[in-house]
Every structure is written in structure tokens, then in C-alpha cells.
Design an enzyme around this catalytic site. Structure first.
Site, mmCIF file in Angstrom:
data_model
loop_
_atom_site.group_PDB
_atom_site.id
_atom_site.type_symbol
_atom_site.label_atom_id
_atom_site.label_comp_id
_atom_site.label_asym_id
_atom_site.label_seq_id
_atom_site.Cartn_x
_atom_site.Cartn_y
_atom_site.Cartn_z
ATOM 1 N N LYS A 187 40.169 29.510 -70.232
ATOM 2 C CA LYS A 187 40.630 30.584 -69.344
ATOM 3 C C LYS A 187 42.138 30.481 -69.141
ATOM 4 C CE LYS A 187 41.277 31.086 -64.978
ATOM 5 N NZ LYS A 187 42.399 32.041 -65.060
ATOM 6 N N GLU A 263 46.222 18.030 -64.498
ATOM 7 C CA GLU A 263 47.679 17.937 -64.689
ATOM 8 C C GLU A 263 48.293 18.877 -63.664
ATOM 9 O OE1 GLU A 263 49.188 15.914 -66.573
ATOM 10 O OE2 GLU A 263 47.832 15.386 -68.189
ATOM 11 N N CYS A 298 56.592 21.667 -65.147
ATOM 12 C CA CYS A 298 56.034 20.750 -64.152
ATOM 13 C C CYS A 298 56.832 19.451 -64.057
ATOM 14 C CB CYS A 298 54.592 20.452 -64.506
ATOM 15 S SG CYS A 298 54.419 19.853 -66.192
HETATM 16 P P1 NAD Z 1 47.677 27.784 -60.575
HETATM 17 O O1 NAD Z 1 47.069 26.542 -60.052
HETATM 18 O O2 NAD Z 1 47.894 28.908 -59.649
HETATM 19 O O3 NAD Z 1 46.783 28.379 -61.766
HETATM 20 C C1 NAD Z 1 46.451 27.620 -62.899
HETATM 21 C C2 NAD Z 1 45.208 28.201 -63.515
HETATM 22 O O4 NAD Z 1 44.141 28.057 -62.597
HETATM 23 C C3 NAD Z 1 45.286 29.681 -63.839
HETATM 24 O O5 NAD Z 1 44.550 29.936 -65.018
HETATM 25 C C4 NAD Z 1 44.610 30.308 -62.628
HETATM 26 O O6 NAD Z 1 44.064 31.593 -62.902
HETATM 27 C C5 NAD Z 1 43.521 29.308 -62.354
HETATM 28 N N1 NAD Z 1 43.032 29.311 -60.968
HETATM 29 C C6 NAD Z 1 43.605 29.850 -59.870
HETATM 30 N N2 NAD Z 1 42.832 29.628 -58.784
HETATM 31 C C7 NAD Z 1 41.756 28.932 -59.215
HETATM 32 C C8 NAD Z 1 40.613 28.400 -58.563
HETATM 33 N N3 NAD Z 1 40.431 28.538 -57.252
HETATM 34 N N4 NAD Z 1 39.722 27.714 -59.301
HETATM 35 C C9 NAD Z 1 39.903 27.528 -60.617
HETATM 36 N N5 NAD Z 1 40.960 28.036 -61.302
HETATM 37 C C10 NAD Z 1 41.881 28.730 -60.609
HETATM 38 O O7 NAD Z 1 49.007 27.323 -61.300
HETATM 39 P P2 NAD Z 1 50.093 28.244 -61.986
HETATM 40 O O8 NAD Z 1 50.844 28.919 -60.884
HETATM 41 O O9 NAD Z 1 49.467 29.062 -63.061
HETATM 42 O O10 NAD Z 1 51.016 27.165 -62.714
HETATM 43 C C11 NAD Z 1 52.027 26.494 -62.079
HETATM 44 C C12 NAD Z 1 51.563 25.135 -61.614
HETATM 45 O O11 NAD Z 1 51.076 24.401 -62.740
HETATM 46 C C13 NAD Z 1 52.669 24.295 -61.036
HETATM 47 O O12 NAD Z 1 52.200 23.625 -59.893
HETATM 48 C C14 NAD Z 1 52.974 23.294 -62.141
HETATM 49 O O13 NAD Z 1 53.544 22.099 -61.713
HETATM 50 C C15 NAD Z 1 51.630 23.090 -62.726
HETATM 51 N N6 NAD Z 1 51.736 22.555 -64.088
HETATM 52 C C16 NAD Z 1 51.453 21.235 -64.291
HETATM 53 C C17 NAD Z 1 51.598 20.688 -65.566
HETATM 54 C C18 NAD Z 1 51.309 19.240 -65.829
HETATM 55 O O14 NAD Z 1 51.121 18.896 -66.983
HETATM 56 N N7 NAD Z 1 51.255 18.380 -64.819
HETATM 57 C C19 NAD Z 1 51.999 21.495 -66.623
HETATM 58 C C20 NAD Z 1 52.274 22.833 -66.369
HETATM 59 C C21 NAD Z 1 52.132 23.364 -65.092
#
Ligand code: NAD
Length: 494
Positions: A187, A263, A298
Site C-alpha cells: 500500500k 522505520e 527521515c
Molecule cells: P504516515 O505515517 O502518515 O504514512 C505512512 C503510510 O502509512 C502511508 O501509506 C499512509 O497512508 C499509511 N497510514 C496512515 N495512517 C495509517 C494507519 N492508521 N494505519 C496504517 N497505515 C496508515 O507517514 P508519511 O507522512 O507518509 O511519511 C513521512 C514519515 O515517514 C516521517 O515521519 C518520516 O520520518 C517517516 N519515514 C521514515 C523512514 C525510515 O526509514 N525511518 C523513511 C522514510 C520516511
């Protein structure tokens, strides 16, 4: 660099995009969502999301393909061939996929082409090489027994991907999951689904992957919730925010105790000592790692802890570089920074800039939208640098944009204390000519990755991931393979 495929992309984006279940593209029946082009604020395309029945169908297809499809019976060498062929798709269609990434995410086309795409293809090659090299051991137990361990696939893996590296992070999960013989439901974020959709279209056309092995569901949090709570999903691999990571752990606990790897976010420190070995390189590399990809990474260093002896000179250089940055259309070769991925993300950055001012941080540069010319329609934020303290909210919360806080320190112990005084623990940088000190500091830092004298080194052979609120488990290298397998111990009485 090949030219972008903008005309092709506009044409391809005309048709609404659908879910992919059991080898068939179909309507997910979950309603349409428009995605927005962050450069123009205009509609980029539409997604037909998955309703609950479609998510169930995707999991059932993955379960069938895992339990009784040809995938499990495929010789490991054949599985490796499939993985290599998938990697080749990314290489052959690099310009097309990079165009979609830049359109949906707002990063520069050259960033998508040079940073995201090569590793997207190569990670499949890397894990293709592992299909027959990750196995159990023979254990030296007492008594008349033979005891050995076996590594077996986990089963149905739910892969949930964020918007900042929409295709690369999908590949980081797909490649090891498939290499170990699992089946998946993936997803993407609804803001950035197109590059993955196109990639899977091409894989479907060009590579012989059995039906049900890779399933794609579209939609937002509700679809992710259903996957993480689903009793027939054996594992969730999640990359995204810490808040959503917590939801996933709750859902896993409340459903079938599926395994989870996370992550998550970061607020990584970059510690620069007075005796930095190459001042110019350190400033330029630190600046680039912080502000490239418009600060939506991130592991970027968002807190610079700079020793007093070089603080003024270092900050002066950073500010001069930030002033010069040209924000603009990701497809314009003159642009150095694209728009934030979504309006929400731009507003988050602006909100934190206001918080920084209100809590008394000194705004050194930026601090506003970039509305020059046609940028006014997009989500552009000027590279922003605050001088502040580690206690300020702008130094504690993940902002995920081009907003940096610089903080002076006097002694090594002060730097270590401030670096660790955060709920996060993703990455950290240490710059010092004194390698004994650099190692000592690296040992004391609560960070999953520490970069000495060059922030931001990545390799498939090295584990990627954070500690504390930055996540559970690691990706890359053998660590991904462990996460996508179960370990069994088998005893034989002799
Ligand atoms: P997000 O947590 O809002 O969304 C990530 C994914 O989860 C999306 O596909 C979203 O649709 C889905 N999602 C949203 N709510 C959900 C729920 N309740 N249950 C299950 N899935 C759900 O994150 P984002 O805004 O898309 O990305 C940015 C974040 O990702 C930042 O915090 C960044 O640090 C983190 N990130 C971490 C890494 C790492 O490797 N540590 C890498 C890239 C991004």
C-alpha cells in the site's frame, strides 16, 4: 540523464488508477481520491481506492498464492531470476518512473533519476543474490540428537510505504520479502501512488510473477488500518510516522500478534567539532544532506550541534548557501529545490516556523513560502535556519521539511547529552579529526546509524534503521532477510 517523459506521463495519468489483486487490475470500490501535483496545486490524477472487501480479497489472494501457488515451489535460482527481471524493469524504465516520482512528490527530476531510481533496480539484484544464501545452522546440542534450524518465509506480508521515496522504499520491502518466498500486499501513500502503480504495471507485463504474489491496494489510513489489523496478514513492514507506527503495533497486538518492523521518524543530530578534518566539505555535505529532497528525508540531520570555536563561521556559510537556493519546477534544470509533497506538509513547516519564532529562536534565513513567479501556486518553502536551543519545540519535533536548527556547544559531553536528549534515535553525524573521540562519541549516541566524517552513507550491505521512537528492526543486508523469515528449530533423535 535521459529527458523526462512529461507528455507520456500526462497521457498515462488521464485514466483513473486501480488496485491490482490476484494478477488483475480492478476497481477497488472504495471511492475515488484525487492526487494533487505539489508544483501547481492542480489535480494530477485519480485513484480508485480499496474498500474493505477489496483489502480482504487482496489478502486472500496473497494467502492462496503463498499456501498453494507456484511461487513456493519455485527453485530458488528461478526466484532469483524473477527478482533480477524486476530490477531490470526499473532500469529500463528509469526516465518514465523518475518523471512520475517528480510529478507526484515534487522532488527534482534529477533527484528522482539519480537518487531514487538506481537503487530501486539494484536492490532487487542484491536480494536476488540472497535467495539461496540465507539458511539455518547446525546446533551443537548435548545428547543423542541432531538439532538444526531452518529459515522459512513469514507468509503474507503487508508493506506500507510513505510518500517521500515512494518507489525506492517500496522496493526496499518488496525485494527481500519476495527473495525469501513471501507474498505481499503493498500500500503506497495516496499522495504518491503513481510511480509504484506504473512499476507494477510494467512488472506485470514483462515479468512472469505468479498471480497473487504481489497485490496492490490503494488508499489512505483506513486501508493501512485494515491491513495491520487483518488476521490473515502475518507481518507488517511499515515506513512512516511514529504516530502511525504506534497504531500498527496496537493493531498487530489486538489481531493475530503479527510481527512488525517499523522505520519511523527522526530528529537526527549532526555534531561538528572544532577540529573537523575538512571544513568546506563538512559544511557542504551537511547542508546538502539536510536540504536535498526539500528536507523530506527521515534520516536527515535536522539539528546541527556545532562547537563554539567554529560556530559563527560554519553558520555563516550555511546561511549563505540557503540564501542562494533556487526553488522551482522539479523539471526545470535551474531548480535546486522542489515543492513540499503536500499542502499539509507545507503548512506543517510554516506552523513550525511560527512556533520557532514564538519560542524565541533566531530566524537566520528563510522562514517563509517561496512565491516567486509560478511558485505561488505550489507548496514551496524557503530553506530555513534557526539558531536555537535543544529544548525548543523546533529542535524536538520532527518537522520533515527544509527547517534546520543550529545549536552551539562547548564540551564533548554537552554535545552527547543534547544529541541524545530526544525521543528519536535514527541517525547521527560526528565530524572530528580525532578518531578516538569520534569513536567514543559514536559509542555513546543512541542512534541506529552514526556517520563519522561523512554524513549519509548508505549501502545495501549495511543495516538501515533507528532506535527508540525511530523504529523497530532494520532494513537492508541480512537484517531484512531475518525480518521476512521465521526461525524454526528441528530436533532429531538418533
Ligand atoms: P504516515 O505515517 O502518515 O504514512 C505512512 C503510510 O502509512 C502511508 O501509506 C499512509 O497512508 C499509511 N497510514 C496512515 N495512517 C495509517 C494507519 N492508521 N494505519 C496504517 N497505515 C496508515 O507517514 P508519511 O507522512 O507518509 O511519511 C513521512 C514519515 O515517514 C516521517 O515521519 C518520516 O520520518 C517517516 N519515514 C521514515 C523512514 C525510515 O526509514 N525511518 C523513511 C522514510 C520516511
Amino acid at each position: 540523464m535521459e529527458p523526462a517523459r512529461l507528455d507520456w506521463a500526462r497521457e498515462w495519468l488521464r485514466a483513473p488508477k486501480r488496485v491490482f489483486i490476484d494478477g488483475v487490475w480492478r476497481d477497488g470500490e472504495g471511492g475515488s481520491v484525487a492526487s494533487i501535483n505539489p508544483t501547481t496545486g492542480e489535480v494530477l490524477g485519480t485513484l480508485q481506492c480499496a474498500n474493505a472487501a477489496a483489502v480482504d480479497a487482496s489478502v486472500a489472494a496473497a494467502r492462496r498464492a503463498f499456501a498453494s501457488g507456484p511461487w513456493g515451489a519455485l527453485a530458488r535460482r528461478e526466484r532469483a531470476r524473477v527478482l533480477r527481471a524486476i530490477g531490470e524493469v526499473a532500469r529500463t524504465h528509469r526516465a518514465e518512473l523518475a518523471t512520475l516520482i517528480a510529478l507526484e512528490n515534487g522532488k527534482l527530476y534529477r533527484e528522482a533519476y539519480d537518487d531514487d531510481m538506481p537503487d530501486t533496480g539494484d536492490v532487487f539484484d542484491y536480494y536476488a543474490g540472497w535467495t539461496d544464501k540465507f539458511y539455518g545452522e547446525s546446533c551443537p546440542v548435548d545428547g543423542d540428537f541432531i538439532n538444526y534450524t531452518a529459515r522459512v518465509p513469514v507468509g503474507v506480508c503487508g508493506l506500507i510505504v510513505p510518500w517521500n521515496f515512494p518507489l525506492l522504499l517500496a522496493a526496499w520491502k518488496l525485494a527481500p520479502a519476495l527473495a525469501m518466498g513471501n507474498t505481499v500486499v503493498i500500500k503506497p501513500s495516496p499522495s504518491t501512488s503513481y510511480s509504484l502503480i506504473r512499476f507494477l504495471e510494467l512488472v506485470h507485463e514483462q515479468v512472469d510473477v505468479p498471480a497473487g504474489v504481489i497485490n496492490l491496494v490503494l488508499g489512505g489510513g483506513e486501508v493501512g488500518e485494515q491491513l495491520s489489523a487483518h488476521p490473515q496478514v502475518d507481518k507488517i513492514s511499515f515506513t512512516g510516522s511514529t504516530a502511525v507506527g504506534r497504531r500498527i503495533v496496537h493493531n498487530a497486538a489486538d489481531s493475530n500478534l503479527k510481527t512488525v518492523t517499523l522505520e519511523l521518524g527522526g530528529k537526527s543530530p549532526n555534531i561538528v567539532f572544532d577540529d573537523v578534518p575538512d571544513f568546506d566539505f563538512a559544511v557542504e555535505r551537511s547542508f546538502q544532506l539536510m536540504f536535498a529532497q526539500k528536507g523530506e528525508k527521515c534520516s536527515e540531520p535536522t539539528r546541527f550541534l556545532i562547537q563554539l570555536g567554529i560556530y559563527d563561521r560554519f553558520v555563516e556559510r550555511l546561511v549563505a548557501m540557503a540564501e542562494r537556493v533556487v526553488c522551482g519546477d522539479p523539471f526545470d534544470a535551474r531548480s535546486e529545490q522542489g515543492p513540499q509533497c503536500t499542502q499539509e506538509q507545507m503548512e506543517k513547516c510554516l506552523r513550525y516556523i511560527a512556533i520557532g519564532k514564538a519560542e524565541g529562536a533566531q530566524l537566520l534565513v528563510g522562514g517563509e513560502r517561496d512565491v516567486r513567479g509560478s511558485n505561488a501556486a505550489g507548496y514551496f518553502v524557503r530553506p530555513t535556519i534557526f539558531a536555537g536551543t535543544n529544548a525548543m519545540q523546533i529542535a524536538r519535533d520532527e518537522i520533515f521539511g527544509p527547517v534546520l536548527v543550529v545549536i552551539p556547544f562547548a564540551e564533548e559531553a554537552d554535545a552527547v547529552r543534547m544529541a541524545n536528549d530526544t525521543p528519536y534515535g535514527l541517525a547521527a553525524g560526528v565530524w572530528s579529526r580525532d578518531l578516538s573521540r569520534a569513536h567514543r562519541v559514536a559509542n555513546q549516541l543512541d542512534a541506529g546509524m552514526v556517520f563519522i566524517n561523512r554524513y549519509g552513507c548508505y549501502d545495501f550491505a549495511s543495516p538501515f534503521g533507528g532506535l527508540k521512537h525511530s523504529g523497530w528492526g532494520k532494513e537492508m543486508a541480512v537484517h531484512s532477510l531475518a525480518a521476512y523469515t521465521k526461525l524454526k528449530s528441528i530436533w532429531v533423535k538418533i
